[in-house]
Scaffold this active site. Structure first.
Site, PDB file in Angstrom:
ATOM      1  CB  CYS A   1       3.973  16.749 -20.137  1.00 28.44           C
ATOM      2  SG  CYS A   1       2.650  17.426 -19.122  1.00 28.44           S
TER       3      CYS A   1
ATOM      4  CE1 TYR B   1      -3.078  13.224 -21.629  1.00 29.13           C
ATOM      5  CE2 TYR B   1      -3.705  15.381 -22.471  1.00 29.13           C
ATOM      6  CZ  TYR B   1      -2.724  14.470 -22.124  1.00 29.13           C
ATOM      7  OH  TYR B   1      -1.401  14.785 -22.278  1.00 29.13           O
TER       8      TYR B   1
END
Length: 325
Positions: free
Chosen positions: A49, A192
């Site tokens: 992440c 994203y």
């Protein structure tokens, strides 16, 4: 309520990230609810992440490893409970199951979800990393990475091994804030918005903004060493965590393939430069990064096949020293 990033969709088919929930702040004030104390706090991360990795980067480069412990979860999402279908971050069952990941040493939790449920019995949001945990009060201090890095930068200087490093100095704060804003929207979150888009229009809009911002970075870095000037700043760390994943993941998995990072001479050398900052390379686990993205998003990559390359050597020489002359 969204339980993972894959659920954060607007009616237009665009990715729309929701805000973090736990927003407490650790302070050097000894009378604060969460005072800066050595050994009191624990950081839960995933090497995969980018938001969690920037917190780990601060922990490493500020010299806080003796003051704040950390644990990484497994890279690929799994079922977090047998009672529902939620897929999320889980801990390995043993120290040998997953290299780089460890069981929860504090609460014996099986998943990050369990930590949220320990901290709040009526929590209904996402179960994200990073999680900054208070061992004394047995609760989550913060799950907002942009605020965790600010805490690590300033509030632990009395116990940090590298207290003189200030990544958010007063004279640069306005510039850093302004830079963070457009880098977050177009690049950090922009990849994203490209990858999770479910309609062509939102993808086209996001990918256009992404490459306009990358072109802007390339131009800036042709004139100066770092993104906000001549010194390493918070903005560099925030940009780096996306750039280091770009060619290995985002170019393929998120369809950010108009131009690769290594086709940008300044950005590519800049990324190698940041990677070589003492402590930074240990925050990059490319196996975890690739296994997570390619293995945890079945709507994008249903068979979970991981591409073999490109295996970039970010420890190789760069040309950034030219700015020091």
């Amino acid at each position: 309520m969204a339980r993972s990033a894959l659920d954060e969709m607007s009616d237009s088919g665009a990715f729309a990230r929701t805000a973090s929930t736990f927003r407490n702040f650790i302070s050097r004030d000894r009378q604060a609810q969460f005072p800066a104390e050595s050994g009191r706090y624990h950081l839960y991360i995933s090497y995969a992440c980018p938001w969690a990795s920037r917190c780990l980067a601060y922990l490493k480069i500020k010299g806080l490893e003796k003051a704040i412990t950390f644990t990484s979860v497994k890279p690929i999402w799994e079922r977090t409970k047998q009672s529902d279908e939620h897929m999320g971050w889980v801990f390995p069952a043993s120290y040998t199951e997953e290299p780089g990941a460890e069981p929860d040493p504090l609460n014996g939790a099986k998943s990050i979800r369990e930590l949220y449920e320990l901290a709040s019995t009526n929590y209904t949001g996402k179960y994200t990393v990073p999680v900054l945990w208070d061992k004394k009060l047995k609760t989550i201090v913060s799950n907002e990475s942009s605020e965790i890095i600010r805490m690590f930068n300033s509030e632990f200087n009395d116990i940090a091994e590298n207290p003189d490093l200030d990544l958010y100095p007063p004279h640069l704060q306005a510039k850093v804030d302004q830079t963070n804003e457009w880098i977050y929207d177009a690049i950090n979150n922009g990849v994203y918005k490209c990858g999770f888009a479910r309609k062509q229009g939102p993808y086209d809009e996001a990918v256009t903004k992404l490459y306009e911002a990358l072109d802007k970075c390339e131009e800036i870095l042709d004139k100066q060493w770092y993104i906000c000037g001549d010194t390493l700043s918070e903005a560099d760390v925030r940009l780096f965590v996306t750039l280091i994943r770009f060619d290995e993941v985002y170019a393929v998995h998120f369809k950010c393939n108009k131009k690769l990072l290594r086709e940008y001479p300044n950005l590519f050398n800049y990324t190698k430069d940041i990677f070589q900052v003492p402590g930074m390379s240990s925050t990059v686990n490319m196996q975890h990064i690739k296994r997570h993205y390619y293995g945890s998003h079945p709507t994008i990559n249903p068979f979970g096949i991981i591409p073999s390359g490109p295996d970039i050597d970010y420890s190789s020489p760069h040309d950034r020293e030219r700015f020091s002359k």
